[in-house]
Design a protein around this motif. Sequence first.
Motif, PDB file in Angstrom:
ATOM      1  N   ILE B  95      30.758  75.880  15.067  1.00  0.00           N
ATOM      2  CA  ILE B  95      30.343  75.022  14.010  1.00  0.00           C
ATOM      3  C   ILE B  95      30.136  76.128  12.684  1.00  0.00           C
ATOM      4  O   ILE B  95      30.588  75.869  11.467  1.00  0.00           O
ATOM      5  N   ARG B 119      32.877  69.150   6.766  1.00  0.00           N
ATOM      6  CA  ARG B 119      33.999  68.611   7.649  1.00  0.00           C
ATOM      7  C   ARG B 119      34.638  69.553   8.249  1.00  0.00           C
ATOM      8  O   ARG B 119      34.974  69.680   9.497  1.00  0.00           O
ATOM      9  N   SER B 122      32.927  70.443  11.659  1.00  0.00           N
ATOM     10  CA  SER B 122      33.567  69.408  12.580  1.00  0.00           C
ATOM     11  C   SER B 122      34.999  69.737  13.108  1.00  0.00           C
ATOM     12  O   SER B 122      34.941  69.879  14.549  1.00  0.00           O
ATOM     13  N   TYR B 126      36.122  71.018  17.003  1.00  0.00           N
ATOM     14  CA  TYR B 126      36.857  70.277  18.026  1.00  0.00           C
ATOM     15  C   TYR B 126      38.047  70.656  18.111  1.00  0.00           C
ATOM     16  O   TYR B 126      38.974  70.462  18.702  1.00  0.00           O
ATOM     17  N   ILE B 141      27.744  66.279  15.676  1.00  0.00           N
ATOM     18  CA  ILE B 141      28.900  67.485  14.370  1.00  0.00           C
ATOM     19  C   ILE B 141      29.405  66.389  13.764  1.00  0.00           C
ATOM     20  O   ILE B 141      29.673  66.791  12.467  1.00  0.00           O
ATOM     21  N   ARG B 142      30.245  66.006  14.076  1.00  0.00           N
ATOM     22  CA  ARG B 142      31.310  64.580  13.253  1.00  0.00           C
ATOM     23  C   ARG B 142      30.769  63.554  12.552  1.00  0.00           C
ATOM     24  O   ARG B 142      30.523  63.772  11.571  1.00  0.00           O
TER      25      ARG B 142
END
Lengths: 121, 196
Positions: B95, B119, B122, B126, B141-142
């Motif tokens: 992150i 953004r 995130s 992922y 976080i998303r």
Amino acid sequence: MIQQTALGTVEMSRKAVASLVTHAALRSYGVVGMTTPTRASGLAATITRDPHRGVNVQIDAENHLTIDLYIIVEHGTNIASVATSLISAVRYQVQTQTGLRVAQINVHVQDLRHSSPQRMF
Amino acid sequence: MMNPLATNGCDGQALKQLAVAGRIWLEQHHERVNQLNVFPIPDGDTGINMLLTMRNACAEVEDDASPSAAHIARKLAHGAIMGSRGNSGTILSRIWSGFAQGLGTAEQLSLPILVLALRHASDSAYSGVQTPTEGTILTIIRELAEAAARLDPAPEHDAVAFLERLVAHGWQAVERTPEQLPILKQPAWWIPAALA
């Protein structure tokens, strides 16, 4: 591997354990792929999409498991930390779901991948 | 006093203070976070892993007087990666890494850049796993980044109000996690203890 119970026996193949290991490994953070020990056979495994590639399960006479994992790690992560978490996750999943004792887990980091972050939204 | 995020943005030193504030929150609450830890292994170390990661991130910038937000973010990310512990620490480091990437070369962290950085944070989080599990820190976080993109910072340019709304969205996202990850619904006694 065979487990004796009061009601009968339970036989579990190494392939079944390998499936469980693969499932846990691919959900462990930092692991972005599994591969076979050599590059050439890795290519073959990719083509055949073998769901057990990258996992080798050995069992001794006392039903103790030794698991070898051949993994690809995301570039930009702490590899030692990723490997330690992977070992914990695999041991936990295998021992709670099969009742078998895991004697040893060996992690082989075969490659790093620098993925381009995917847009999630 | 005018809030730094509201005008030209906050500089590297203010960003450092924000990171230290996050570390101090974890110093105070890591045991509670440990108790919440049931996935992927209920071994009660998520809070301490996140704290150790943040301690290392903050130590990296402790003596750095740079006014550049981008520079401080990069060093925070480096410290987090080098000091990451466990799954949660590794995700936290990703992150920070994405956050720093989102800042690019920005000397100041403004609200629009914060939205962009979240953004990237995130997306970076992922990209570090083959099969993401929803209902975890990844989801939070998303959803924070999604909420930041939806919230319009323009009307009042009030950074504190913006961040408060963002945090409220974060708590709502946390409350939805048991629907996404059913093990979170189980009582503690049901969950098999971590094996030695």
